[in-house]
Design a protein around this motif. Structure first.
Motif, mmCIF file in Angstrom:
data_model
loop_
_atom_site.group_PDB
_atom_site.id
_atom_site.type_symbol
_atom_site.label_atom_id
_atom_site.label_comp_id
_atom_site.label_asym_id
_atom_site.label_seq_id
_atom_site.Cartn_x
_atom_site.Cartn_y
_atom_site.Cartn_z
ATOM 1 N N TYR A 3 10.748 -1.987 8.785
ATOM 2 C CA TYR A 3 11.630 -3.076 8.399
ATOM 3 C C TYR A 3 12.099 -3.025 6.960
ATOM 4 C CZ TYR A 3 10.528 -5.273 12.825
ATOM 5 O OH TYR A 3 10.393 -5.539 14.148
ATOM 6 N N SER A 4 11.570 -2.137 6.160
ATOM 7 C CA SER A 4 12.012 -2.060 4.770
ATOM 8 C C SER A 4 13.106 -1.007 4.632
ATOM 9 C CB SER A 4 10.838 -1.752 3.841
ATOM 10 O OG SER A 4 10.226 -0.549 4.199
ATOM 11 N N SER A 5 14.033 -1.264 3.719
ATOM 12 C CA SER A 5 15.135 -0.327 3.471
ATOM 13 C C SER A 5 14.606 0.934 2.818
ATOM 14 C CB SER A 5 16.176 -0.975 2.557
ATOM 15 O OG SER A 5 16.710 -2.123 3.163
ATOM 16 N N ASP A 6 15.376 2.004 2.938
ATOM 17 C CA ASP A 6 14.933 3.294 2.418
ATOM 18 C C ASP A 6 14.679 3.259 0.912
ATOM 19 O OD1 ASP A 6 15.029 4.441 4.899
ATOM 20 O OD2 ASP A 6 17.040 5.287 4.627
ATOM 21 N N HIS A 7 15.538 2.575 0.155
ATOM 22 C CA HIS A 7 15.416 2.610 -1.301
ATOM 23 C C HIS A 7 14.261 1.771 -1.842
ATOM 24 C CE1 HIS A 7 17.858 -0.977 -0.616
ATOM 25 N NE2 HIS A 7 17.505 -1.381 -1.817
ATOM 26 N N VAL A 8 13.660 0.895 -1.042
ATOM 27 C CA VAL A 8 12.520 0.092 -1.518
ATOM 28 C C VAL A 8 11.267 0.300 -0.672
ATOM 29 C CG1 VAL A 8 13.923 -1.711 -2.568
ATOM 30 C CG2 VAL A 8 13.242 -1.922 -0.186
ATOM 31 N N ARG A 9 11.287 1.278 0.203
ATOM 32 C CA ARG A 9 10.171 1.471 1.124
ATOM 33 C C ARG A 9 8.858 1.740 0.407
ATOM 34 N NH1 ARG A 9 12.147 4.754 5.522
ATOM 35 N NH2 ARG A 9 12.884 2.732 6.211
ATOM 36 N N GLY A 10 8.858 2.570 -0.609
ATOM 37 C CA GLY A 10 7.628 2.872 -1.348
ATOM 38 C C GLY A 10 7.078 1.661 -2.062
ATOM 39 N N ARG A 11 7.953 0.901 -2.720
ATOM 40 C CA ARG A 11 7.509 -0.313 -3.413
ATOM 41 C C ARG A 11 6.991 -1.348 -2.432
ATOM 42 N NH1 ARG A 11 12.787 -1.203 -6.575
ATOM 43 N NH2 ARG A 11 13.140 0.996 -6.798
ATOM 44 N N MET A 12 7.685 -1.485 -1.321
ATOM 45 C CA MET A 12 7.281 -2.465 -0.321
ATOM 46 C C MET A 12 5.910 -2.122 0.253
ATOM 47 S SD MET A 12 8.538 -5.113 1.012
ATOM 48 C CE MET A 12 8.572 -6.144 2.419
ATOM 49 N N THR A 13 5.706 -0.856 0.560
ATOM 50 C CA THR A 13 4.434 -0.426 1.117
ATOM 51 C C THR A 13 3.304 -0.602 0.106
ATOM 52 O OG1 THR A 13 5.600 1.161 2.508
ATOM 53 C CG2 THR A 13 3.244 1.485 2.236
ATOM 54 N N PHE A 38 3.179 -2.746 -2.398
ATOM 55 C CA PHE A 38 2.920 -4.180 -2.552
ATOM 56 C C PHE A 38 2.137 -4.716 -1.360
ATOM 57 C CE2 PHE A 38 4.175 -8.615 -1.841
ATOM 58 C CZ PHE A 38 3.688 -9.164 -3.008
ATOM 59 N N TYR A 39 2.509 -4.269 -0.159
ATOM 60 C CA TYR A 39 1.811 -4.706 1.050
ATOM 61 C C TYR A 39 0.335 -4.302 1.014
ATOM 62 C CZ TYR A 39 0.063 -4.369 5.787
ATOM 63 O OH TYR A 39 -0.727 -4.454 6.883
ATOM 64 N N PRO A 88 -2.759 -0.186 11.723
ATOM 65 C CA PRO A 88 -1.637 0.748 11.898
ATOM 66 C C PRO A 88 -0.348 0.057 12.323
ATOM 67 C CG PRO A 88 -3.399 1.235 13.470
ATOM 68 C CD PRO A 88 -3.866 0.133 12.603
ATOM 69 N N CYS A 89 -0.452 -1.023 13.090
ATOM 70 C CA CYS A 89 0.760 -1.745 13.503
ATOM 71 C C CYS A 89 1.436 -2.393 12.301
ATOM 72 C CB CYS A 89 0.421 -2.791 14.551
ATOM 73 S SG CYS A 89 -0.066 -2.097 16.132
ATOM 74 N N SER A 90 0.659 -2.992 11.425
ATOM 75 C CA SER A 90 1.232 -3.625 10.239
ATOM 76 C C SER A 90 1.841 -2.591 9.302
ATOM 77 C CB SER A 90 0.159 -4.411 9.497
ATOM 78 O OG SER A 90 -0.327 -5.440 10.304
#
Length: 102
Positions: free
Chosen positions: A27-37, A39-40, A18-20
């Motif tokens: 730390y991710s910007s609003d416009h790339v949050r879904g992609r970043m999550t 990918f993570y 949950p921390c990660s």
């Protein structure tokens, strides 16, 4: 003794997830949050299966002690890389201000 170490490892993994995930959102910007999550999560889940296979194979042919030592060395190497290349000042300021990206 080994039961306490296994319990400690289980509990730390339960806190890490949950921390990660929270840090990925924060730390991710609003416009790339879904992609970043996505990918993570893809990287995390894929590396878990690959790591289990790889270190199981090493433990089978080289021994458990060498496998555990290699895991520790790789973890220390990752920690050193994180210390060498920290987050930028902009991301740290945004995190301290509550996560807004303005």
């Amino acid at each position: 003794m080994s039961v306490s170490w296994l319990s400690s490892a289980r509990d730390s993994k339960a806190w890490k997830m949950p921390c990660s995930n929270g840090m990925t959102f924060r730390y991710s910007s609003d416009h790339v949050r879904g992609r970043m999550t996505s990918f993570y999560l893809l990287t995390l889940q894929g590396s878990t299966a690959l790591g289990s296979f790889l270190f199981g194979w090493i433990a089978e042919y080289q021994g458990v002690s060498k496998s555990i030592m290699l895991c520790g060395l790789l973890s220390m190497g990752g920690l050193l890389l994180i210390r060498k290349f920290p987050l930028g000042e902009k991301n740290m300021e945004r995190a301290e201000s509550g996560g807004s990206n303005k």
